[in-house]
Design a protein around this motif. Structure first.
Motif, PDB file in Angstrom:
ATOM      1  N   VAL A 104      16.825 -15.978 -43.386  1.00 42.46           N
ATOM      2  CA  VAL A 104      16.530 -16.417 -41.454  1.00 42.46           C
ATOM      3  C   VAL A 104      17.386 -18.082 -42.413  1.00 42.46           C
ATOM      4  CG1 VAL A 104      15.414 -18.094 -40.499  1.00 42.46           C
ATOM      5  CG2 VAL A 104      14.281 -15.728 -41.205  1.00 42.46           C
ATOM      6  N   GLY A 105      18.302 -18.507 -41.181  1.00 38.46           N
ATOM      7  CA  GLY A 105      18.312 -19.714 -41.539  1.00 38.46           C
ATOM      8  C   GLY A 105      18.027 -20.941 -41.266  1.00 38.46           C
ATOM      9  N   HIS A 106      16.984 -21.550 -41.682  1.00 35.02           N
ATOM     10  CA  HIS A 106      15.785 -22.476 -41.108  1.00 35.02           C
ATOM     11  C   HIS A 106      16.428 -24.279 -40.824  1.00 35.02           C
ATOM     12  CE1 HIS A 106      15.241 -23.457 -46.038  1.00 35.02           C
ATOM     13  NE2 HIS A 106      15.664 -24.968 -45.446  1.00 35.02           N
ATOM     14  N   GLY A 107      17.648 -24.628 -41.773  1.00 33.49           N
ATOM     15  CA  GLY A 107      18.509 -25.862 -40.821  1.00 33.49           C
ATOM     16  C   GLY A 107      17.160 -26.700 -41.233  1.00 33.49           C
ATOM     17  N   SER A 108      17.200 -28.200 -39.976  1.00 29.20           N
ATOM     18  CA  SER A 108      16.546 -29.424 -40.073  1.00 29.20           C
ATOM     19  C   SER A 108      15.162 -28.834 -39.398  1.00 29.20           C
ATOM     20  CB  SER A 108      17.062 -30.156 -38.861  1.00 29.20           C
ATOM     21  OG  SER A 108      16.071 -31.041 -38.333  1.00 29.20           O
ATOM     22  N   PRO A 109      14.061 -29.903 -40.075  1.00 26.54           N
ATOM     23  CA  PRO A 109      13.045 -29.661 -39.823  1.00 26.54           C
ATOM     24  C   PRO A 109      12.706 -29.960 -38.774  1.00 26.54           C
ATOM     25  CG  PRO A 109      12.911 -30.681 -41.843  1.00 26.54           C
ATOM     26  CD  PRO A 109      14.407 -30.719 -41.824  1.00 26.54           C
ATOM     27  N   ILE A 110      13.580 -30.738 -37.984  1.00 28.80           N
ATOM     28  CA  ILE A 110      13.240 -30.821 -36.237  1.00 28.80           C
ATOM     29  C   ILE A 110      12.658 -29.379 -35.452  1.00 28.80           C
ATOM     30  CG2 ILE A 110      15.688 -31.048 -36.041  1.00 28.80           C
ATOM     31  CD1 ILE A 110      12.872 -33.587 -34.577  1.00 28.80           C
ATOM     32  N   ASN A 111      13.392 -28.497 -36.330  1.00 26.88           N
ATOM     33  CA  ASN A 111      13.410 -27.366 -35.754  1.00 26.88           C
ATOM     34  C   ASN A 111      11.531 -27.239 -35.419  1.00 26.88           C
ATOM     35  OD1 ASN A 111      16.980 -26.059 -34.011  1.00 26.88           O
ATOM     36  ND2 ASN A 111      16.567 -26.165 -36.742  1.00 26.88           N
ATOM     37  N   ILE A 112      10.450 -27.744 -36.236  1.00 24.40           N
ATOM     38  CA  ILE A 112       9.918 -27.012 -36.195  1.00 24.40           C
ATOM     39  C   ILE A 112       8.779 -27.197 -34.638  1.00 24.40           C
ATOM     40  CG2 ILE A 112       7.012 -27.816 -36.409  1.00 24.40           C
ATOM     41  CD1 ILE A 112       8.872 -29.219 -39.442  1.00 24.40           C
ATOM     42  N   ILE A 113       9.603 -28.399 -34.145  1.00 22.89           N
ATOM     43  CA  ILE A 113       9.386 -29.247 -32.820  1.00 22.89           C
ATOM     44  C   ILE A 113      10.193 -28.901 -31.125  1.00 22.89           C
ATOM     45  CG2 ILE A 113       7.388 -31.330 -33.460  1.00 22.89           C
ATOM     46  CD1 ILE A 113       9.299 -33.065 -33.055  1.00 22.89           C
ATOM     47  N   GLU A 114      11.478 -28.146 -32.240  1.00 21.29           N
ATOM     48  CA  GLU A 114      12.250 -27.691 -30.989  1.00 21.29           C
ATOM     49  C   GLU A 114      12.106 -26.240 -30.154  1.00 21.29           C
ATOM     50  OE1 GLU A 114      15.633 -29.396 -30.068  1.00 21.29           O
ATOM     51  OE2 GLU A 114      14.170 -30.852 -30.326  1.00 21.29           O
ATOM     52  N   ASN A 115      12.705 -26.480 -28.808  1.00 17.21           N
ATOM     53  CA  ASN A 115      12.634 -25.041 -27.727  1.00 17.21           C
ATOM     54  C   ASN A 115      14.011 -25.027 -27.785  1.00 17.21           C
ATOM     55  OD1 ASN A 115      12.908 -23.411 -26.898  1.00 17.21           O
ATOM     56  ND2 ASN A 115      11.526 -23.762 -25.212  1.00 17.21           N
ATOM     57  N   ASN A 116      15.112 -23.954 -28.334  1.00 12.21           N
ATOM     58  CA  ASN A 116      16.713 -24.376 -28.644  1.00 12.21           C
ATOM     59  C   ASN A 116      16.348 -22.626 -28.843  1.00 12.21           C
ATOM     60  OD1 ASN A 116      16.200 -23.993 -31.521  1.00 12.21           O
ATOM     61  ND2 ASN A 116      16.640 -25.830 -31.378  1.00 12.21           N
ATOM     62  N   SER A 117      17.935 -22.688 -28.278  1.00 11.43           N
ATOM     63  CA  SER A 117      18.324 -20.726 -28.655  1.00 11.43           C
ATOM     64  C   SER A 117      17.959 -20.212 -30.847  1.00 11.43           C
ATOM     65  CB  SER A 117      19.457 -21.262 -28.687  1.00 11.43           C
ATOM     66  OG  SER A 117      20.157 -21.284 -29.146  1.00 11.43           O
ATOM     67  N   TYR A 118      17.572 -21.421 -31.334  1.00 15.58           N
ATOM     68  CA  TYR A 118      17.477 -20.672 -32.270  1.00 15.58           C
ATOM     69  C   TYR A 118      15.811 -20.651 -32.136  1.00 15.58           C
ATOM     70  CZ  TYR A 118      15.585 -21.126 -37.123  1.00 15.58           C
ATOM     71  OH  TYR A 118      14.645 -20.952 -38.572  1.00 15.58           O
ATOM     72  N   THR A 119      15.523 -21.187 -31.997  1.00 15.84           N
ATOM     73  CA  THR A 119      13.580 -21.021 -31.954  1.00 15.84           C
ATOM     74  C   THR A 119      13.955 -19.890 -30.769  1.00 15.84           C
ATOM     75  OG1 THR A 119      13.497 -22.694 -30.383  1.00 15.84           O
ATOM     76  CG2 THR A 119      13.834 -23.382 -32.866  1.00 15.84           C
ATOM     77  N   ARG A 120      14.193 -19.635 -30.230  1.00 16.78           N
ATOM     78  CA  ARG A 120      14.041 -18.221 -29.361  1.00 16.78           C
ATOM     79  C   ARG A 120      13.889 -16.882 -30.003  1.00 16.78           C
ATOM     80  NH1 ARG A 120      15.697 -22.692 -25.977  1.00 16.78           N
ATOM     81  NH2 ARG A 120      18.032 -21.495 -25.464  1.00 16.78           N
ATOM     82  N   SER A 121      14.985 -17.111 -31.054  1.00 13.78           N
ATOM     83  CA  SER A 121      15.616 -16.063 -31.461  1.00 13.78           C
ATOM     84  C   SER A 121      14.356 -15.483 -32.252  1.00 13.78           C
ATOM     85  CB  SER A 121      17.303 -16.432 -32.706  1.00 13.78           C
ATOM     86  OG  SER A 121      16.788 -17.285 -33.244  1.00 13.78           O
ATOM     87  N   LEU A 122      13.504 -16.705 -33.313  1.00 14.01           N
ATOM     88  CA  LEU A 122      12.669 -16.459 -33.886  1.00 14.01           C
ATOM     89  C   LEU A 122      11.456 -15.594 -33.321  1.00 14.01           C
ATOM     90  CD1 LEU A 122      13.266 -19.407 -36.078  1.00 14.01           C
ATOM     91  CD2 LEU A 122      13.612 -17.605 -36.771  1.00 14.01           C
ATOM     92  N   GLU A 123      11.568 -16.230 -31.880  1.00 16.34           N
ATOM     93  CA  GLU A 123      10.338 -15.534 -31.104  1.00 16.34           C
ATOM     94  C   GLU A 123      10.322 -13.847 -30.549  1.00 16.34           C
ATOM     95  OE1 GLU A 123       9.688 -18.261 -27.758  1.00 16.34           O
ATOM     96  OE2 GLU A 123       9.520 -19.732 -28.972  1.00 16.34           O
ATOM     97  N   LYS A 124      11.955 -13.909 -30.534  1.00 20.88           N
ATOM     98  CA  LYS A 124      12.137 -11.807 -30.106  1.00 20.88           C
ATOM     99  C   LYS A 124      12.201 -11.853 -30.865  1.00 20.88           C
ATOM    100  CE  LYS A 124      15.061 -14.462 -26.306  1.00 20.88           C
ATOM    101  NZ  LYS A 124      16.485 -14.220 -26.320  1.00 20.88           N
ATOM    102  N   LEU A 125      12.593 -11.760 -32.477  1.00 20.49           N
ATOM    103  CA  LEU A 125      12.809 -11.289 -33.252  1.00 20.49           C
ATOM    104  C   LEU A 125      11.062 -10.652 -33.426  1.00 20.49           C
ATOM    105  CD1 LEU A 125      13.671  -9.778 -35.894  1.00 20.49           C
ATOM    106  CD2 LEU A 125      12.999 -12.479 -37.339  1.00 20.49           C
ATOM    107  N   ALA A 126       9.900 -11.587 -33.774  1.00 21.94           N
ATOM    108  CA  ALA A 126       8.537 -10.940 -34.373  1.00 21.94           C
ATOM    109  C   ALA A 126       8.163  -9.822 -33.340  1.00 21.94           C
ATOM    110  CB  ALA A 126       7.994 -12.530 -34.136  1.00 21.94           C
TER     111      ALA A 126
END
Length: 256
Positions: A8-30
């Motif tokens: 997994v590419g984890h990128g910036s810590p701002i993704n912790i609180i983001e709702n974007n295409s990347y974070t949604r891909s993680l939800e779908k993956l699980a």
């Protein structure tokens, strides 16, 4: 059924609180993969001399980042640890040792898992990156960890295939990628699809590597997952985003 191996590419810590295409891909993956018995994170943010495995029963959430919104530091991930599984890894991975139980889970682990398993109810352990190992030695250690797929343990390498903070654009997360970043991302994607592990191990010989991988700690976790790949496995891309111009969020898994 074997567990997949995941990078997994984890990128910036701002993704912790983001709702974007990347974070949604993680939800779908699980939702798409079998629920793991435990998770081993190969972390870009834990560099050591020697290979260490975390073994805390109740690991702390490590905030190993600075200058981000307060909301990032209020987020927690109170997952259980995996001390029994940690001992199993030590026995099978030659030369690996248990670290002090005070070691928690850094954001290469929990910032990703928070989107995948928000209930924080799966045991998590981390593997450090030995700075004394060559890229090929990291790959070979990944081969030794392949048995975890039969034990119901999800091994997740967490880093970035393109990671250049010197040229990053912090002003806009989803801007047009820098040309060199996009070219290197597409090159590594082709090599992954082709199964050309040797070129990926010897990444320094690839055109554009100097800009895309100025330091290798975010790249190396991917080699562990490639080391776990078997001839019959297929490779699937989970996310293909590029954030902030110079950070490839490309994520992939190997599936039997």
């Amino acid at each position: 059924m074997k567990m997949p191996g995941l990078f997994v590419g984890h990128g910036s810590p701002i993704n912790i609180i983001e709702n974007n295409s990347y974070t949604r891909s993680l939800e779908k993956l699980a939702q798409a993969i079998k629920r793991p018995e435990a998770i081993l994170v190969v972390s870009a943010h834990w560099e050591t001399r020697g290979t260490y495995i975390s073994c805390a029963a109740k690991p702390d959430t490590i905030y190993d980042f600075y200058g981000f919104p307060e909301e990032c530091y209020r987020a927690t991930y109170p997952c259980p640890g995996a001390p029994q599984q940690s001992e199993m890894v030590v026995k099978r991975a030659n030369g690996a040792v248990l670290c002090h139980p005070s070691r928690g889970i850094d954001h290469a682990g929990w910032a990703v898992l928070k989107h995948m398993y928000p209930k924080a109810d799966i045991p998590v352990m981390q593997l450090s990156l030995d700075v004394l190992k060559s890229p090929r030695e990291h790959y070979e250690l990944g081969k030794k960890l392949a048995f975890l797929r039969d034990e119901g343990i999800l091994t997740m390498g967490s880093g970035n295939l393109v990671h250049n903070l010197r040229n990053i654009d912090f002003t806009k997360m989803y801007r047009t990628p820098f040309e060199w970043a996009e070219q290197f991302d597409l090159l590594t994607a082709k090599l992954l699809v082709d199964g050309d592990h040797n070129s990926l191990i010897e990444y320094e010989n690839l055109p554009g590597a100097e800009l895309a991988i100025p330091t290798d700690e975010h790249y190396l976790p991917a080699l562990y997952i490639l080391g776990m790949q078997e001839p019959a496995d297929r490779l699937e891309f989970v996310c293909t985003d590029i954030q902030n111009g110079s950070i490839a969020m490309r994520s992939f898994m190997i599936v039997s």
